[in-house]
Design an enzyme around this catalytic site. Sequence first.
Site, PDB file in Angstrom:
ATOM      1  N   HIS A 274       8.011  -4.195   8.703  1.00 26.14           N
ATOM      2  CA  HIS A 274       8.938  -4.924   7.834  1.00 26.14           C
ATOM      3  C   HIS A 274       8.527  -6.392   7.819  1.00 26.14           C
ATOM      4  CE1 HIS A 274      12.644  -5.703   5.692  1.00 26.14           C
ATOM      5  NE2 HIS A 274      12.817  -6.755   6.474  1.00 26.14           N
TER       6      HIS A 274
ATOM      7  N   ASN B 168       7.722   1.846  11.182  1.00 29.02           N
ATOM      8  CA  ASN B 168       7.784   1.066   9.942  1.00 29.02           C
ATOM      9  C   ASN B 168       7.319  -0.356  10.224  1.00 29.02           C
ATOM     10  OD1 ASN B 168       8.503   0.476   7.197  1.00 29.02           O
ATOM     11  ND2 ASN B 168      10.347  -0.551   7.955  1.00 29.02           N
TER      12      ASN B 168
ATOM     13  N   MET C 126       9.027   2.446  -0.043  1.00 35.15           N
ATOM     14  CA  MET C 126      10.247   1.769  -0.463  1.00 35.15           C
ATOM     15  C   MET C 126      11.423   2.731  -0.691  1.00 35.15           C
ATOM     16  SD  MET C 126       9.007  -1.034   0.059  1.00 35.15           S
ATOM     17  CE  MET C 126       9.891  -2.457  -0.536  1.00 35.15           C
TER      18      MET C 126
ATOM     19  N   GLY D  24      -0.983  -0.735  -0.687  1.00 35.56           N
ATOM     20  CA  GLY D  24      -1.694  -0.044   0.384  1.00 35.56           C
ATOM     21  C   GLY D  24      -2.577  -0.927   1.243  1.00 35.56           C
ATOM     22  N   THR D  25      -2.276  -2.235   1.303  1.00 39.06           N
ATOM     23  CA  THR D  25      -3.134  -3.083   2.139  1.00 39.06           C
ATOM     24  C   THR D  25      -2.929  -2.790   3.626  1.00 39.06           C
ATOM     25  OG1 THR D  25      -1.598  -4.955   2.234  1.00 39.06           O
ATOM     26  CG2 THR D  25      -3.163  -4.928   0.397  1.00 39.06           C
ATOM     27  N   ASN D  26      -1.728  -2.403   4.020  1.00 37.82           N
ATOM     28  CA  ASN D  26      -1.532  -2.027   5.431  1.00 37.82           C
ATOM     29  C   ASN D  26      -2.258  -0.723   5.744  1.00 37.82           C
ATOM     30  OD1 ASN D  26       0.318  -3.855   7.101  1.00 37.82           O
ATOM     31  ND2 ASN D  26       1.339  -3.787   5.100  1.00 37.82           N
TER      32      ASN D  26
ATOM     33  N   LEU E 221      14.951   6.629   4.292  1.00 37.32           N
ATOM     34  CA  LEU E 221      14.928   8.006   4.807  1.00 37.32           C
ATOM     35  C   LEU E 221      16.263   8.276   5.489  1.00 37.32           C
ATOM     36  CD1 LEU E 221      11.321   7.857   6.242  1.00 37.32           C
ATOM     37  CD2 LEU E 221      12.071   9.089   4.199  1.00 37.32           C
TER      38      LEU E 221
HETATM   39  C1  GAR Z   1       4.436  -5.023   3.235  1.00 39.88           C
HETATM   40  O1  GAR Z   1       4.556  -6.420   3.232  1.00 39.88           O
HETATM   41  C2  GAR Z   1       5.528  -4.387   4.053  1.00 39.88           C
HETATM   42  O2  GAR Z   1       5.921  -5.167   5.129  1.00 39.88           O
HETATM   43  C3  GAR Z   1       6.625  -4.276   3.027  1.00 39.88           C
HETATM   44  O3  GAR Z   1       5.977  -3.879   1.849  1.00 39.88           O
HETATM   45  C4  GAR Z   1       4.675  -4.438   1.838  1.00 39.88           C
HETATM   46  C5  GAR Z   1       3.699  -3.329   1.520  1.00 39.88           C
HETATM   47  O4  GAR Z   1       2.429  -3.843   1.290  1.00 39.88           O
HETATM   48  N1  GAR Z   1       7.608  -3.318   3.448  1.00 39.88           N
HETATM   49  C6  GAR Z   1       8.916  -3.477   3.270  1.00 39.88           C
HETATM   50  O5  GAR Z   1       9.402  -4.443   2.686  1.00 39.88           O
HETATM   51  C7  GAR Z   1       9.754  -2.358   3.822  1.00 39.88           C
HETATM   52  N2  GAR Z   1      11.122  -2.760   3.926  1.00 39.88           N
HETATM   53  P1  GAR Z   1       1.138  -2.900   1.222  1.00 39.88           P
HETATM   54  O6  GAR Z   1       1.450  -1.771   0.228  1.00 39.88           O
HETATM   55  O7  GAR Z   1       0.068  -3.804   0.718  1.00 39.88           O
HETATM   56  O8  GAR Z   1       0.874  -2.379   2.605  1.00 39.88           O
END
Ligand code: GAR
Length: 203
Positions: free
Chosen positions: A116, A114, A97, A17-19, A100
Site C-alpha cells: 500500500h 499487499n 484494486m 505491473g511495476t511491482n 477481497l
Molecule cells: C502501487 O503504488 C501500489 O502501492 C498501489 O497501486 C500501485 C500499483 O502500481 N496499490 C494500492 O493503492 C492498493 N491499495 P503497479 O501496478 O505499477 O505495481
Amino acid sequence: MSSERKVTLGVLGSGRGTNFAAIRDAIAAGRLAASISVVISDREDAPILELAREGKIPTAVLRKGSFRTWLEPDIEEELAQCLRRFRVDLVVLAGFMRVLKGPLLAAYRGRILNIHPSLLPAFKGKEAWRQALEAGATEAGCTVHWVEPEVDSGPILGQARVPILSGDTPERLHARIQEAEHRLYPEVIQSVIDRKLWLGIHS
Ligand code: GAR
C-alpha cells in the site's frame, strides 16, 4: 514441502505491473528465492498481463462481475480455485484494486500480502499519495502487510519512508513512493519465505 521446491507466488494486479516487474527481476537476479506461477487480473487490458506474457508467465483474467470495487463471492471462489490450480503458496497483491472479502480470504488466510502506498495506518484507501499531499504531510512511504478482512489493516511486515518535497505533485510523489515499493516488496517477500511465515495457519 520438499526443500527443492521453490515457494510459488500468484500475483494479482489491475494496473501497470511495476511491482510485479520488480518481483520478477528480483527472482531473476537471485535476490528472491521464489517462482511466479500465475499473474491474475480483473482487467483484461491491464498492462501487467502483457508484461507477464512477455516473460512467458501464465495469466488469467477474472470474470466480469457487477461491481467495480469488489468481487462477487462466486468470482472470488473462482479466483481461489485458479490459485490452487497453479499451486500458489503465497498470494501477492500488486496494485490489485478490488477489496477481497470472503472465499479467497478463507482459502488463503494468512498467506495474502499487499503493498500500500502510504505509511499505514495513515492514509488507507485510494490514491494514498494524494491524501498525504492534501493533508500537508512531510513524509510518505509504503507498507507491506498481511491482508485481513478490514481493508489496509492487517499486520505490518515492512515499511519504507520517502520525503515529501516542496513542489511535489501527486504524480512525482507517487513515482518516488514506487521506487521505494520496488525495493521493499521483494525484500519483504524473501523475509516471509525465510521465516516460513507463508505457511500461515495452513502449516
Ligand atoms: C502501487 O503504488 C501500489 O502501492 C498501489 O497501486 C500501485 C500499483 O502500481 N496499490 C494500492 O493503492 C492498493 N491499495 P503497479 O501496478 O505499477 O505495481
